[in-house]
Design an enzyme around this catalytic site. Structure first.
Site, PDB file in Angstrom:
ATOM      1  N   ARG A 104       0.847  -1.196   0.000  1.00 38.07           N
ATOM      2  CA  ARG A 104       0.000   0.000   0.000  1.00 38.07           C
ATOM      3  C   ARG A 104       0.881   1.245   0.000  1.00 38.07           C
ATOM      4  O   ARG A 104       1.709   1.409   0.899  1.00 38.07           O
ATOM      5  CB  ARG A 104      -0.902  -0.012   1.243  1.00 38.07           C
ATOM      6  CG  ARG A 104      -1.951   1.099   1.247  1.00 38.07           C
ATOM      7  CD  ARG A 104      -2.856   0.943   2.444  1.00 38.07           C
ATOM      8  NE  ARG A 104      -3.680  -0.251   2.323  1.00 38.07           N
ATOM      9  CZ  ARG A 104      -4.850  -0.270   1.690  1.00 38.07           C
ATOM     10  NH1 ARG A 104      -5.351   0.821   1.181  1.00 38.07           N
ATOM     11  NH2 ARG A 104      -5.539  -1.381   1.603  1.00 38.07           N
ATOM     12  N   THR A 108      -0.662   7.652  -1.318  1.00 41.13           N
ATOM     13  CA  THR A 108      -1.953   7.561  -2.029  1.00 41.13           C
ATOM     14  C   THR A 108      -2.882   6.538  -1.356  1.00 41.13           C
ATOM     15  O   THR A 108      -4.089   6.522  -1.624  1.00 41.13           O
ATOM     16  CB  THR A 108      -1.751   7.119  -3.481  1.00 41.13           C
ATOM     17  OG1 THR A 108      -1.242   5.781  -3.472  1.00 41.13           O
ATOM     18  CG2 THR A 108      -0.800   8.032  -4.211  1.00 41.13           C
ATOM     19  N   ASP A 200      -2.042 -11.916  12.719  1.00 33.26           N
ATOM     20  CA  ASP A 200      -1.387 -11.669  11.428  1.00 33.26           C
ATOM     21  C   ASP A 200      -0.982 -13.004  10.809  1.00 33.26           C
ATOM     22  O   ASP A 200      -0.088 -13.696  11.309  1.00 33.26           O
ATOM     23  CB  ASP A 200      -0.158 -10.777  11.628  1.00 33.26           C
ATOM     24  CG  ASP A 200       0.420 -10.343  10.287  1.00 33.26           C
ATOM     25  OD1 ASP A 200       0.814 -11.233   9.495  1.00 33.26           O
ATOM     26  OD2 ASP A 200       0.457  -9.138  10.014  1.00 33.26           O
ATOM     27  N   ASP A 203       2.798 -13.334   9.714  1.00 30.72           N
ATOM     28  CA  ASP A 203       3.708 -13.476  10.862  1.00 30.72           C
ATOM     29  C   ASP A 203       3.581 -14.854  11.492  1.00 30.72           C
ATOM     30  O   ASP A 203       4.579 -15.463  11.889  1.00 30.72           O
ATOM     31  CB  ASP A 203       3.412 -12.402  11.917  1.00 30.72           C
ATOM     32  CG  ASP A 203       3.995 -11.047  11.530  1.00 30.72           C
ATOM     33  OD1 ASP A 203       4.840 -11.005  10.611  1.00 30.72           O
ATOM     34  OD2 ASP A 203       3.593 -10.042  12.136  1.00 30.72           O
TER      35      ASP A 203
HETATM   36  N1  URA Z   1      -4.220  -9.676   7.582  1.00 33.60           N
HETATM   37  C1  URA Z   1      -3.960 -10.565   8.561  1.00 33.60           C
HETATM   38  O1  URA Z   1      -2.970 -11.299   8.510  1.00 33.60           O
HETATM   39  N2  URA Z   1      -4.827 -10.623   9.597  1.00 33.60           N
HETATM   40  C2  URA Z   1      -5.925  -9.844   9.696  1.00 33.60           C
HETATM   41  O2  URA Z   1      -6.667  -9.966  10.658  1.00 33.60           O
HETATM   42  C3  URA Z   1      -6.168  -8.929   8.654  1.00 33.60           C
HETATM   43  C4  URA Z   1      -5.296  -8.857   7.617  1.00 33.60           C
END
Ligand code: URA
Length: 209
Positions: A104, A108, A200, A203
């Site tokens: 991203r 912008t 995430d 991760d």
């Molecule tokens: N990306 C992720 O890894 N987890 C989320 O909750 C949202 C986007």
């Protein structure tokens, strides 16, 4: 308008519970994501066309069916989408794999493609775009737009978990794309994480923070 198809098979539900659990470590998380991707591939390919071939069993000749028609391409959205590739390939070993990476732009706020390597014949393939988390829908929509600009015309999106706003955003941009999920969660929090979600996905797959 595209459909949202939630694959509520007991095995998928069971594995998703352990994927969500914060005490599940990376090794088990990776294995479970891969297993769920494999189970999802089984349902996502349910509408594949068959053709009749003649074979010979040890007993007699017979006509039987094999997969016909368009070939498949699997397109993970980097990086978390990588976690779903092996599971899909275990059921679709002849599929080609394309990769698409987006970030991203901080100014912008628009998704910018930083990597894209696709099978040459994507216009002839049924594409399965994979990304475990469909949060705002921004990257999935952009990835699908980039694929269409390169000729893709048959796309399904497969995610483990979505927020309703993400699914809506993808369907608004791409009404021709069906979305397959293991679960539709409640909403996004102020940091754009899915609630209850799993944290995430990138991760947790790769042990980064
Ligand atoms: N990306 C992720 O890894 N987890 C989320 O909750 C949202 C986007």
């Amino acid at each position: 308008m595209g459909k949202v198809i939630v694959l509520d098979h007991p095995l998928i539900k069971h594995k998703l519970t352990y994927i969500r659990d914060k005490n599940t470590g990376s090794k088990e998380f990776r294995e479970l994501v891969s297993e769920v991707a494999m189970l999802m591939a089984y349902e996502v390919t349910r509408d594949m066309e068959l053709e009749e071939v003649e074979i010979e069993t040890p007993i007699t000749k017979m006509k039987s069916e094999v997969i016909a028609g368009k070939k498949v391409g699997i397109v993970p959205i980097l990086r978390a989408g990588l976690g779903m590739v092996d599971g899909m390939l275990s059921l679709l070993p002849a599929a080609k794999v394309g990769h698409i990476g987006l970030y991203r732009d901080p100014e912008t706020l628009k998704p910018v493609e930083y990597y894209c390597k696709l099978p040459q014949d994507i216009e002839e393939r049924k594409l399965i775009v994979v990304d475990p988390m469909l949060a705002t829908g921004g990257s999935a929509s952009a990835a699908i737009t980039f694929l269409k600009q390169r000729g893709a015309n048959n796309i399904k999106l497969v995610c483990l978990i979505a927020a309703p706003e993400g699914a809506e955003a993808v369907h608004k941009a791409h009404p021709d794309v069906d979305i397959y999920l293991a679960n539709m969660d409640e909403n996004l929090n102020e940091d754009a994480y899915i609630v209850p979600g799993l944290g995430d996905a990138g991760d947790r797959l790769f042990g980064t923070k």
